[in-house]
Every structure is written in C-alpha cells, then in structure tokens.
Design a protein around this motif. Structure first.
Motif, PDB file in Angstrom:
ATOM      1  N   LYS A  20     -19.897 -17.380   7.081  1.00  0.00           N
ATOM      2  CA  LYS A  20     -18.895 -16.491   7.667  1.00  0.00           C
ATOM      3  C   LYS A  20     -18.311 -15.655   6.531  1.00  0.00           C
ATOM      4  O   LYS A  20     -18.370 -16.059   5.372  1.00  0.00           O
ATOM      5  N   ALA A  55     -16.975  -8.259   8.413  1.00  0.00           N
ATOM      6  CA  ALA A  55     -18.363  -8.102   8.837  1.00  0.00           C
ATOM      7  C   ALA A  55     -19.153  -7.151   7.932  1.00  0.00           C
ATOM      8  O   ALA A  55     -20.374  -7.183   7.916  1.00  0.00           O
ATOM      9  N   GLU A  88     -25.262 -11.001   6.667  1.00  0.00           N
ATOM     10  CA  GLU A  88     -26.053 -11.640   7.725  1.00  0.00           C
ATOM     11  C   GLU A  88     -27.517 -11.854   7.347  1.00  0.00           C
ATOM     12  O   GLU A  88     -28.250 -12.535   8.057  1.00  0.00           O
TER      13      GLU A  88
END
Length: 127
Positions: A20, A55, A88
C-alpha cells in the motif's frame, strides 16, 4: 479463486501481497509484477528511492541483472540496472527470519562479561 498467471495481462497477484502507499522503504527487496511491462515479470531488485504520495507513488529500483529498459539513473546505479516504476508494478519479498542457530550465537555473544557489548550486524537477505 483466481490465480496469478504471468502470461495473462489482466491477472494480478493477490491484494494482500501488494504494498500500500507508504509501506515500501528504501532497501526493501521485491519483484517486478507488471505483465507486458518494461521488464520480464519476476525481475528482482532493491528499492533505492521512493517518490510521490498515495496512488501516484513511484519507486526507483536497482535491478539484480542488466536490462535493456534500465538506465544508470543519472549515475546512481550501474548502466542498465536502474529503473523507475509505479508502485503497483512492485511486489515486496519478505526477508527470511534469522535461523535459530544464528539467534543462539547472537545470544551467546551478548552474554559476555559485564560491561561488554556485542555488535550484531545482519547482512541483507537476498532473494
């Protein structure tokens, strides 16, 4: 249950295995997991930089092996071994816990005479 398959571009490792934002640290080892990306899936490396927040976080990696996609990251890595990737695309690899023999040796070393201290230095575990 859906399994991760490297040849399936839509496949992703289980969410529990993926970091995360804010969890990845410099020095952490991991693997590149983006199918059809800049590297061969499963390529190993060490995080040498963390940029951005949330993100949009990106990681700078020192790859274990040369890659045509790699650069020298403006002198921070050897040629063809540096790469910046999105969070990611990185899956951390857990480091192995020290063996019970190593723990026993460390305990014996620290049980020296009063006033003595033991310096325990643990080398990074490479996967």
């Amino acid at each position: 249950t859906r399994l991760f398959r490297a040849e399936d571009a839509g496949s992703r490792p289980a969410a529990a295995l993926m970091p995360k934002p804010g969890e990845v640290r410099v020095g952490q080892r991991g693997r590149y997991v983006k199918a059809l990306g800049l590297l061969q899936i499963g390529a190993k490396g060490t995080v040498i930089g963390v940029y951005g927040m949330g993100a949009a976080q990106e990681l700078e990696l020192l790859l274990d092996e040369d890659s045509f996609s790699g650069t020298d990251r403006q002198g921070r890595t050897p040629p063809m071994r540096g790469l910046q990737i999105p969070l990611e695309a990185f899956m951390p690899v857990p480091t192995a816990a020290p063996s019970s023999a190593a723990a026993a040796a460390a305990a014996a070393a620290s049980a020296g005479a009063p006033g003595q201290t033991a310096l325990n230095v643990r080398a990074p575990a490479f996967v």
